[in-house]
Write a protein that holds these residues in place. Structure first.
Motif, PDB file in Angstrom:
ATOM      1  N   VAL A 103       0.849  -1.189   0.000  1.00  0.00           N
ATOM      2  CA  VAL A 103       0.000   0.000   0.000  1.00  0.00           C
ATOM      3  C   VAL A 103       0.888   1.244   0.000  1.00  0.00           C
ATOM      4  O   VAL A 103       1.476   1.585   1.027  1.00  0.00           O
ATOM      5  CB  VAL A 103      -0.939   0.032   1.224  1.00  0.00           C
ATOM      6  CG1 VAL A 103      -1.843   1.267   1.167  1.00  0.00           C
ATOM      7  CG2 VAL A 103      -1.777  -1.239   1.290  1.00  0.00           C
ATOM      8  N   SER A 146      -3.093   5.790   4.742  1.00  0.00           N
ATOM      9  CA  SER A 146      -3.355   6.691   3.617  1.00  0.00           C
ATOM     10  C   SER A 146      -4.674   6.395   2.933  1.00  0.00           C
ATOM     11  O   SER A 146      -5.234   7.251   2.241  1.00  0.00           O
ATOM     12  CB  SER A 146      -2.228   6.581   2.585  1.00  0.00           C
ATOM     13  OG  SER A 146      -2.274   5.311   1.922  1.00  0.00           O
ATOM     14  N   ASN A 190      -4.905   4.386   0.505  1.00  0.00           N
ATOM     15  CA  ASN A 190      -4.634   4.055  -0.890  1.00  0.00           C
ATOM     16  C   ASN A 190      -4.933   2.599  -1.192  1.00  0.00           C
ATOM     17  O   ASN A 190      -4.973   1.747  -0.298  1.00  0.00           O
ATOM     18  CB  ASN A 190      -3.168   4.350  -1.227  1.00  0.00           C
ATOM     19  CG  ASN A 190      -2.890   5.835  -1.342  1.00  0.00           C
ATOM     20  OD1 ASN A 190      -3.738   6.594  -1.779  1.00  0.00           O
ATOM     21  ND2 ASN A 190      -1.705   6.243  -0.927  1.00  0.00           N
ATOM     22  N   GLN A 191      -5.114   2.326  -2.471  1.00  0.00           N
ATOM     23  CA  GLN A 191      -5.263   0.951  -2.905  1.00  0.00           C
ATOM     24  C   GLN A 191      -3.928   0.210  -2.776  1.00  0.00           C
ATOM     25  O   GLN A 191      -2.871   0.821  -2.647  1.00  0.00           O
ATOM     26  CB  GLN A 191      -5.734   0.908  -4.355  1.00  0.00           C
ATOM     27  CG  GLN A 191      -7.120   1.489  -4.563  1.00  0.00           C
ATOM     28  CD  GLN A 191      -7.615   1.283  -5.973  1.00  0.00           C
ATOM     29  OE1 GLN A 191      -7.498   0.197  -6.533  1.00  0.00           O
ATOM     30  NE2 GLN A 191      -8.180   2.323  -6.550  1.00  0.00           N
ATOM     31  N   TYR A 230       0.833   1.796  -9.857  1.00  0.00           N
ATOM     32  CA  TYR A 230      -0.004   2.548  -8.918  1.00  0.00           C
ATOM     33  C   TYR A 230       0.916   3.106  -7.849  1.00  0.00           C
ATOM     34  O   TYR A 230       1.732   2.382  -7.274  1.00  0.00           O
ATOM     35  CB  TYR A 230      -1.064   1.636  -8.285  1.00  0.00           C
ATOM     36  CG  TYR A 230      -2.006   2.361  -7.340  1.00  0.00           C
ATOM     37  CD1 TYR A 230      -3.232   2.851  -7.792  1.00  0.00           C
ATOM     38  CD2 TYR A 230      -1.683   2.570  -5.998  1.00  0.00           C
ATOM     39  CE1 TYR A 230      -4.095   3.529  -6.941  1.00  0.00           C
ATOM     40  CE2 TYR A 230      -2.541   3.245  -5.147  1.00  0.00           C
ATOM     41  CZ  TYR A 230      -3.746   3.724  -5.615  1.00  0.00           C
ATOM     42  OH  TYR A 230      -4.600   4.398  -4.774  1.00  0.00           O
ATOM     43  N   GLN A 257       1.533   6.424  -4.615  1.00  0.00           N
ATOM     44  CA  GLN A 257       0.890   7.247  -3.599  1.00  0.00           C
ATOM     45  C   GLN A 257       0.436   8.595  -4.127  1.00  0.00           C
ATOM     46  O   GLN A 257      -0.592   9.133  -3.706  1.00  0.00           O
ATOM     47  CB  GLN A 257       1.857   7.466  -2.432  1.00  0.00           C
ATOM     48  CG  GLN A 257       1.316   8.365  -1.320  1.00  0.00           C
ATOM     49  CD  GLN A 257       2.329   8.596  -0.224  1.00  0.00           C
ATOM     50  OE1 GLN A 257       3.421   8.028  -0.252  1.00  0.00           O
ATOM     51  NE2 GLN A 257       1.984   9.423   0.746  1.00  0.00           N
ATOM     52  N   GLY A 314      -1.928   7.610  -8.010  1.00  0.00           N
ATOM     53  CA  GLY A 314      -2.771   6.466  -8.323  1.00  0.00           C
ATOM     54  C   GLY A 314      -2.243   5.747  -9.545  1.00  0.00           C
ATOM     55  O   GLY A 314      -1.035   5.490  -9.674  1.00  0.00           O
ATOM     56  N   GLN A 360      -8.142  11.424   1.859  1.00  0.00           N
ATOM     57  CA  GLN A 360      -7.925  10.277   0.982  1.00  0.00           C
ATOM     58  C   GLN A 360      -8.034  10.724  -0.468  1.00  0.00           C
ATOM     59  O   GLN A 360      -8.833  11.594  -0.799  1.00  0.00           O
ATOM     60  CB  GLN A 360      -8.948   9.183   1.289  1.00  0.00           C
ATOM     61  CG  GLN A 360      -8.754   8.564   2.669  1.00  0.00           C
ATOM     62  CD  GLN A 360      -9.876   7.633   3.072  1.00  0.00           C
ATOM     63  OE1 GLN A 360     -10.906   7.550   2.404  1.00  0.00           O
ATOM     64  NE2 GLN A 360      -9.698   6.927   4.172  1.00  0.00           N
ATOM     65  N   GLY A 361      -7.206  10.137  -1.327  1.00  0.00           N
ATOM     66  CA  GLY A 361      -7.172  10.517  -2.731  1.00  0.00           C
ATOM     67  C   GLY A 361      -8.368   9.993  -3.501  1.00  0.00           C
ATOM     68  O   GLY A 361      -9.102   9.099  -3.045  1.00  0.00           O
ATOM     69  N   THR A 390      -8.341   8.086  -5.930  1.00  0.00           N
ATOM     70  CA  THR A 390      -8.172   6.663  -6.261  1.00  0.00           C
ATOM     71  C   THR A 390      -8.077   5.797  -5.014  1.00  0.00           C
ATOM     72  O   THR A 390      -7.594   4.671  -5.067  1.00  0.00           O
ATOM     73  CB  THR A 390      -6.916   6.456  -7.126  1.00  0.00           C
ATOM     74  OG1 THR A 390      -5.765   6.904  -6.404  1.00  0.00           O
ATOM     75  CG2 THR A 390      -7.019   7.197  -8.437  1.00  0.00           C
ATOM     76  N   SER A 391      -8.519   6.309  -3.891  1.00  0.00           N
ATOM     77  CA  SER A 391      -8.477   5.567  -2.635  1.00  0.00           C
ATOM     78  C   SER A 391      -9.241   4.248  -2.739  1.00  0.00           C
ATOM     79  O   SER A 391     -10.164   4.101  -3.547  1.00  0.00           O
ATOM     80  CB  SER A 391      -9.091   6.426  -1.531  1.00  0.00           C
ATOM     81  OG  SER A 391      -9.316   5.681  -0.357  1.00  0.00           O
ATOM     82  N   GLN A 392      -8.873   3.303  -1.876  1.00  0.00           N
ATOM     83  CA  GLN A 392      -9.656   2.063  -1.794  1.00  0.00           C
ATOM     84  C   GLN A 392     -11.018   2.321  -1.153  1.00  0.00           C
ATOM     85  O   GLN A 392     -11.927   1.502  -1.273  1.00  0.00           O
ATOM     86  CB  GLN A 392      -8.917   1.003  -0.983  1.00  0.00           C
ATOM     87  CG  GLN A 392      -8.727   1.343   0.495  1.00  0.00           C
ATOM     88  CD  GLN A 392      -8.361   0.134   1.330  1.00  0.00           C
ATOM     89  OE1 GLN A 392      -9.180  -0.764   1.550  1.00  0.00           O
ATOM     90  NE2 GLN A 392      -7.118   0.103   1.794  1.00  0.00           N
TER      91      GLN A 392
END
Length: 608
Positions: A116, A122, A124-125, A270, A272, A275, A478-479, A481-483
Motif C-alpha cells: 500500500v 493513507s 490508498n489501494q 499505482y 501514492q 494512483g 484520501q485521494g 483513487t483511494s480504496q
C-alpha cells in the motif's frame, strides 16, 4: 532517471512490504504453488495468493525500473485468460537493479504481497507484487505482449463503485467490473503493458518528472486545454499520470494543452501521489500548444482592484522575487490591494525563533517598484513562533500590500498575534477595534494554522473591510483513487470551523453596517462547491465571486490533472448586488511546468 525526493521515494519504497502498516497481512502458506499471473491478480484488488509463496510464474519482461527505492521489473503473460477482470501483468520487486531486459522470458518464484503506497493509513489501494524473488531468464529478445490501448472508448464514464459498507467503505473485496467503472478498468490492467496515443496534457510536468494526460479530451475541458474538477462526482475518468523509465533529461517539459503525439507506452503502475500511472518506456513527442500566461485588465480610475496571491513559501533567499514582481505588475496590472499568502519570515525555514518578515516583504516591494509598479505599503502581524503551520521555522503569514497613491489604510493600534479584532459601530458605520488585527486567534479552529488578517482600507472616501485568509490544507484527505469510495476528506473538519469563525466575524460587521463592503479572500484550500465555501458564504453574508465565471473557467490550481478552485474572493451583499464587478482568475502558474507558485492569483475589480 535519478531518485526523487525522499518524501516521494518513501511512497515507492517496497522495503515497507514487510511492515504491517503498509501491507495486507495474511496467513503464511504451508507450501509454494505454481500459478499464472492472472491467478495471482484475481478478480478483486487483493490477490487470492497474498502472503503465499508461488513458483515458476512465467512471463515476458515489459519494463525494468533501475532507479529509486522501488527497483524491479514487470512481467506479463503472453497467453491471457478470457476474464477481463484479471490482469495479466505484475511487478516483481527486487530492491536492487535487476539483471533482466525487456523481452526476456522469465520464470519467477517468490512471495505475493499487497503493498500500500503511503501506508495503510493513507487509504490508498494496494499494489500486487511478487517480493523476495528468485528468477530465471529462459530466453531473450522475445516479442513484448501487445500494449492494451487505453482510450476514450475503453475507459468507462462512471468513476468507482461504492465501497462495501461491511468493510468500512473499501472496494478491495468487490469483484472488478472493468466495463462499468474507470477505477476497476485501470485495476484490471495493473502491471500490464498499456498505451495511449496523441494525448493532451492536463497537468504540467512537475519537479518529480511527472505529468498528467487525459484520454478523454472533451471531458469537462476548458478553453486552455485543461480538465475542470467541478464537483465531487466529476472526478474525470480520463486522467492518467505519466512517468518514464528513461532518463530525466529526456522527459518532456510540458504545459497544459500540449500534446504527446504518437504512442506513449509502458507498464501500468499505482503510486501514492498519482494512483494509476503509466510508467513509459516509450513516450510520445511533445507538441506545444503555445499556452501563454494571462494578463488581466487594468482597473479603471473609479474601480478598486483587490487580489489574492499565494507566493509559495517566499523568503529572502528565494530567486523568484523578480518573477513574482513581474506577475503582479504586468499580469495583475498592479492591483490596489494584494493579499499575499505564504510570506515567510526573514530567514525562511531556519528554525531559530525569527518571526519578523519585514525583509521578505521589503524585497518584494522593491522588486515590484523596479518592475515599473507602484511603491506599495504593507501591513501584517507577526505570528507566535511555529504556531501557524506551514514549513517548520518559516512562520508563514498573510500580508496586505496596498498602493498608497490610490488607497489608504486605517491604522488602529493594539493588533498582535494573540489579540482578537472586534467590531464596533461609530457614527452609524462599522469599524474594527484594531487594524490590522487577527480574527479570534485563540479559537481552536486556528490550531497550527494561519489566523485571518483583517484590515480597514479607504478608497475614494469609502471604507472597505478586507480579510486575508489561508485555511488549513487538504493534507490527510484520501485521494480520488483511494480504496475507500467515496474517499474521506478529514481535513474539512478544521476548515469548517475556520469558515464558521470568519463568517461570524463578517456577520458582526454587517450587523453594525448592513451595506458594508467586505472582501474575504485568500487560499481557502477548498472548492467553490465545497461545504467549506457553503459555511463561509452562510446565509448570504458572503458569496464566492469566482462563481460569476463560466464553470469551465473556475480554477486556480491544477492537482493530478484536475483544474480546480482553491483560491477564492468572497464578497458581501453590497458588492454582489451592485452587479458592477469583474472577477478574473489569472492563469500564470498552475498550468505551466516553470511555475513560480502552484497557485494562480485572483483579481476582483469593483466600485465601492
Amino acid at each position: 532517471m535519478p531518485s526523487k525526493s525522499s518524501a516521494r521515494l518513501a511512497a515507492l519504497t517496497v522495503a515497507a512490504v514487510c511492515s504491517a502498516a503498509s501491507t495486507v497481512v495474511l496467513t503464511s502458506p504451508a507450501h509454494a504453488e505454481s500459478v499464472s499471473i492472472h491467478d495471482i491478480q484475481g478478480t478483486t484488488r487483493i490477490s487470492p495468493y497474498a502472503g503465499k509463496t508461488v513458483t515458476d510464474v512465467a512471463g515476458i519482461v515489459t519494463g525494468v525500473r533501475t532507479y529509486g527505492s522501488s527497483r524491479g521489473f514487470w512481467i506479463q503473460d503472453p497467453n491471457p485468460d478470457a476474464d477481463p477482470a484479471t490482469s495479466e501483468g505484475v511487478f516483481v520487486f527486487t530492491g536492487s537493479v535487476p539483471k533482466v531486459a525487456v523481452g526476456d522470458a522469465v520464470t519467477v518464484s517468490g512471495t505475493v504481497a499487497e503493498y500500500v503506497p503511503g501506508g495503510a493509513a493513507s487509504g490508498n489501494q494496494a499494489l500486487t507484487e511478487i517480493t523476495k524473488p528468485t528468477f530465471t531468464v529462459v530466453s531473450g529478445g522475445n516479442a513484448v505482449p501487445a500494449a492494451t490501448v487505453v482510450g476514450a472508448r475503453s475507459v468507462p464514464s462512471a468513476y468507482a463503485p461504492a465501497g462495501d459498507a461491511a468493510a468500512n467503505g473499501s472496494v478491495n473485496g468487490l469483484t472488478l467490473q472493468p466495463k462499468k467503472y474507470a477505477l476497476d478498468y485501470y485495476e484490471s490492467l495493473e502491471g500490464m503493458n498499456v498505451q495511449v496515443a496523441d494525448t493532451r496534457v492536463v497537468g504540467a510536468t512537475d519537479p518529480f518528472t511527472e505529468l498528467w494526460v487525459t484520454v478523454k479530451p472533451r471531458e469537462n475541458d476548458n478553453r486552455r486545454g485543461g480538465t475542470v474538477y467541478g464537483s465531487y462526482a466529476s472526478q474525470n475518468t480520463g486522467r492518467l499520470q505519466i512517468q518514464s523509465l528513461g532518463a530525466t533529461a529526456d522527459f518532456p517539459k510540458a504545459n497544459v494543452g500540449d500534446v504527446l503525439t504518437g504512442t506513449t507506452a509502458g507498464p501500468l503502475d499505482y503510486n501514492q501521489f498519482g494512483g494509476y500511472t503509466l510508467v513509459a518506456n516509450r513516450i510520445g513527442t511533445l507538441k506545444s500548444a503555445g499556452l501563454a500566461r494571462e494578463t488581466t485588465e487594468k482597473q479603471k480610475k473609479g474601480e478598486l482592484a483587490v487580489a489574492t496571491y499565494n507566493v509559495e513559501n517566499l523568503d529572502p533567499g528565494d530567486a523568484t522575487f523578480e518573477e513574482h514582481a513581474a506577475a503582479i505588475v504586468h499580469n495583475l496590472r498592479s492591483p490596489d490591494i494584494v493579499s499575499l499568502e505564504e510570506i515567510q519570515d526573514n530567514d525562511g525555514a531556519k528554525n531559530d525563533g525569527t518571526v519578523a518578515a519585514d525583509q521578505t516583504v521589503r524585497k518584494l516591494i522593491d522588486a515590484i517598484a523596479a518592475a515599473g509598479g507602484p511603491t506599495y505599503d504593507w501591513r501584517s502581524i507577526d505570528p507566535v513562533n511555529n504556531t501557524d503551520g506551514g514549513e517548520p521555522g518559516g512562520n508563514i503569514r498573510q500580508v496586505f500590500l496596498f498602493n498608497p497613491e490610490r488607497v489608504s489604510f486605517t491604522d488602529r493600534a493594539g493588533g498582535d498575534a494573540t489579540t482578537a479584532a472586534g467590531v464596533t459601530r461609530t457614527k452609524g458605520k462599522a469599524a474594527l477595534t484594531v487594524s490590522p488585527g487577527r480574527i479570534d486567534p485563540a479559537n481552536a479552529a486556528w490550531a497550527n494554522s494561519r489566523k485571518p488578517l483583517a484590515g480597514e482600507f479607504v478608497f475614494r472616501g469609502k471604507t472597505v473591510f478586507v480579510i486575508a485568509n489561508h485555511f488549513n490544507s487538504k493534507g490527510g484527505d484520501q485521494g480520488l483513487t483511494s480504496q475507500y469510495q467515496p474517499p474521506a476528506r478529514s481535513s474539512e473538519t478544521q476548515r469548517a470551523l475556520q469558515a464558521t469563525a470568519v463568517n461570524t466575524f463578517v456577520k458582526e460587521i454587517l450587523a453594525a453596517q448592513k451595506n458594508a463592503d467586505v472582501v474575504t479572500l485568500g487560499d481557502i484550500n477548498d472548492f467553490e462547491f465545497s461545504g467549506t465555501a457553503e459555511i463561509l458564504e452562510g446565509d448570504g453574508a458572503l458569496w464566492s465571486a469566482i462563481k460569476s465565471l463560466p464553470k469551465s473557467e473556475r480554477y486556480s490550481y491544477v492537482y493530478q490533472g484536475n483544474a480546480q478552485v482553491l483560491d477564492q474572493i468572497l464578497v458581501s451583499p453590497s458588492i454582489r448586488k451592485s452587479c458592477d464587478f469583474e472577477y478574473d482568475s489569472v492563469h500564470v502558474n498552475s498550468e505551466f511546468h516553470d511555475q513560480i507558485s502552484d497557485h494562480d492569483p485572483q483579481v476582483l475589480r469593483f466600485e465601492p
